[in-house]
Design a protein around this motif. Structure first.
Motif, mmCIF file in Angstrom:
data_model
loop_
_atom_site.group_PDB
_atom_site.id
_atom_site.type_symbol
_atom_site.label_atom_id
_atom_site.label_comp_id
_atom_site.label_asym_id
_atom_site.label_seq_id
_atom_site.Cartn_x
_atom_site.Cartn_y
_atom_site.Cartn_z
ATOM 1 N N MET A 60 0.810 -1.223 0.000
ATOM 2 C CA MET A 60 0.000 0.000 0.000
ATOM 3 C C MET A 60 0.845 1.277 0.000
ATOM 4 N N ASN A 61 2.191 1.109 0.073
ATOM 5 C CA ASN A 61 3.087 2.258 0.213
ATOM 6 C C ASN A 61 2.765 3.076 1.469
ATOM 7 N N TRP A 62 2.564 2.368 2.591
ATOM 8 C CA TRP A 62 2.323 3.007 3.882
ATOM 9 C C TRP A 62 3.567 2.873 4.757
ATOM 10 N N ASP A 63 3.884 3.907 5.526
ATOM 11 C CA ASP A 63 4.906 3.807 6.575
ATOM 12 C C ASP A 63 4.348 2.950 7.712
ATOM 13 N N THR A 87 -2.554 10.804 14.015
ATOM 14 C CA THR A 87 -3.344 11.972 13.611
ATOM 15 C C THR A 87 -2.587 12.890 12.660
ATOM 16 N N THR A 88 -1.307 12.612 12.399
ATOM 17 C CA THR A 88 -0.538 13.483 11.509
ATOM 18 C C THR A 88 -0.165 12.716 10.238
ATOM 19 N N ALA A 89 -0.032 13.439 9.161
ATOM 20 C CA ALA A 89 0.287 12.805 7.873
ATOM 21 C C ALA A 89 1.764 12.409 7.827
ATOM 22 N N SER A 90 2.094 11.506 6.920
ATOM 23 C CA SER A 90 3.472 11.018 6.789
ATOM 24 C C SER A 90 4.387 12.106 6.238
ATOM 25 N N LEU A 91 5.623 12.126 6.751
ATOM 26 C CA LEU A 91 6.611 13.106 6.274
ATOM 27 C C LEU A 91 7.437 12.549 5.112
ATOM 28 N N THR A 92 7.364 11.242 4.864
ATOM 29 C CA THR A 92 8.241 10.625 3.863
ATOM 30 C C THR A 92 7.585 10.557 2.496
ATOM 31 N N GLY A 93 6.375 11.069 2.376
ATOM 32 C CA GLY A 93 5.708 11.032 1.084
ATOM 33 C C GLY A 93 4.879 9.780 0.864
ATOM 34 N N SER A 94 4.920 8.827 1.812
ATOM 35 C CA SER A 94 4.069 7.643 1.655
ATOM 36 C C SER A 94 2.624 8.069 1.884
ATOM 37 N N LEU A 95 1.707 7.247 1.416
ATOM 38 C CA LEU A 95 0.307 7.657 1.415
ATOM 39 C C LEU A 95 -0.272 7.778 2.816
ATOM 40 N N ARG A 96 0.062 6.813 3.689
ATOM 41 C CA ARG A 96 -0.458 6.837 5.052
ATOM 42 C C ARG A 96 0.588 6.272 5.991
ATOM 43 N N LYS A 97 0.312 6.365 7.287
ATOM 44 C CA LYS A 97 1.116 5.697 8.294
ATOM 45 C C LYS A 97 0.258 4.639 8.957
ATOM 46 N N LEU A 98 0.780 3.418 9.023
ATOM 47 C CA LEU A 98 0.064 2.311 9.641
ATOM 48 C C LEU A 98 0.571 2.159 11.079
ATOM 49 N N CYS A 122 -6.791 6.192 21.364
ATOM 50 C CA CYS A 122 -6.118 6.315 20.059
ATOM 51 C C CYS A 122 -7.056 5.932 18.928
ATOM 52 N N ILE A 123 -7.768 4.804 19.131
ATOM 53 C CA ILE A 123 -8.704 4.332 18.105
ATOM 54 C C ILE A 123 -9.758 5.405 17.821
ATOM 55 N N LYS A 124 -10.248 6.004 18.888
ATOM 56 C CA LYS A 124 -11.282 7.051 18.726
ATOM 57 C C LYS A 124 -10.753 8.233 17.925
ATOM 58 N N ASN A 125 -9.471 8.595 18.171
ATOM 59 C CA ASN A 125 -8.924 9.824 17.594
ATOM 60 C C ASN A 125 -8.093 9.610 16.336
ATOM 61 N N ALA A 126 -7.818 8.342 15.991
ATOM 62 C CA ALA A 126 -6.867 8.052 14.911
ATOM 63 C C ALA A 126 -7.329 8.611 13.571
ATOM 64 N N ARG A 127 -6.381 9.176 12.846
ATOM 65 C CA ARG A 127 -6.630 9.629 11.472
ATOM 66 C C ARG A 127 -5.809 8.809 10.487
ATOM 67 N N GLN A 128 -5.221 7.731 10.996
ATOM 68 C CA GLN A 128 -4.426 6.827 10.165
ATOM 69 C C GLN A 128 -4.865 5.394 10.500
ATOM 70 N N PRO A 129 -4.616 4.445 9.590
ATOM 71 C CA PRO A 129 -5.020 3.058 9.850
ATOM 72 C C PRO A 129 -4.252 2.449 11.020
ATOM 73 N N MET A 130 -4.922 1.567 11.778
ATOM 74 C CA MET A 130 -4.306 0.882 12.911
ATOM 75 C C MET A 130 -4.551 -0.619 12.800
ATOM 76 N N ILE A 131 -3.528 -1.409 13.165
ATOM 77 C CA ILE A 131 -3.689 -2.866 13.261
ATOM 78 C C ILE A 131 -3.137 -3.324 14.601
ATOM 79 N N LEU A 132 -3.942 -4.103 15.327
ATOM 80 C CA LEU A 132 -3.490 -4.727 16.576
ATOM 81 C C LEU A 132 -3.195 -6.198 16.290
ATOM 82 N N ILE A 133 -2.167 -6.736 16.931
ATOM 83 C CA ILE A 133 -1.790 -8.137 16.737
ATOM 84 C C ILE A 133 -1.797 -8.829 18.097
#
Length: 203
Positions: A60-63, A87-98, A122-133
């Protein structure tokens, strides 16, 4: 470099087994919006949960920002890393941060006071995708489980592990009999990482 690391799958298409779980992850990523629930990957160790997350991010080209149980996971640390990162966008130019929370079922210890609560925030406020393992789905607080979309990873059958072992043998120019490949695949009891480690030790 150990083979489990050297031959870690690069892309979702390279993952051995768990086809429906991989499809669920890919669909979630493709259609992700800020209203999407985080994914919760669960199942025994060594069957591809963490490798799948990194493969997904690459596809997905995500950090990736990862937290795991070795971090001192107080509420403050989670909020500082996952909260700000989500909640902040990626600085490296990738589409999102995971945001990846590994060993999420280990949040019950003393060092994790308030940890589950902080993840919920965090889940409530997140503006980026999250995965729990997690290894154990029911090791998580119920209110945390309810806020996630569960994705079950199952043990990999020996017949699916064997071709991967043959591929590695060919790549490393190691002669290994069919009987040995079969025995290692069976002994691993569904754990691909364990099978590759056994092959490496044998070689």
């Amino acid at each position: 470099m150990e083979w489990a690391e050297k031959y870690r799958p690069e892309h979702l298409a390279d993952i051995v087994g768990n086809t429906s779980a991989i499809r669920q992850m890919a669909d979630w990523a493709r259609t992700w919006t800020s209203r999407s629930k985080p994914l919760l990957l669960y199942g025994k160790p060594g069957i591809g949960k963490t490798s799948s997350v990194y493969a997904l991010a690459r596809d997905m080209n995500w950090d990736v920002i990862e937290l795991n149980a070795s971090d001192q996971r107080t509420a403050a640390v989670i909020e500082r890393i996952a909260g700000a990162g989500s909640t902040t966008a990626s600085l490296t130019g990738s589409l999102r941060k995971l945001i990846v929370m590994d060993e999420a079922d280990n949040l019950q210890g003393n060092a994790d006071r308030g940890g589950a609560r902080a993840i919920i925030e965090c889940i409530k406020n997140a503006r980026q995708p999250m995965i729990l393992i997690a290894n154990d789905l029911y090791g998580l607080a119920p209110e945390l489980r309810l806020r996630c979309e569960p994705v079950q990873f199952r043990a990999i059958p020996a017949r699916s592990i064997a071709p991967r072992l043959r591929f590695i043998c060919a790549a490393e120019k190691v002669a290994c009999s069919e009987a040995a490949v079969h025995e290692i695949a069976e002994s691993a009891e569904g754990d691909v990482r364990s099978a590759v480690n056994m092959l490496y030790a044998s070689a």
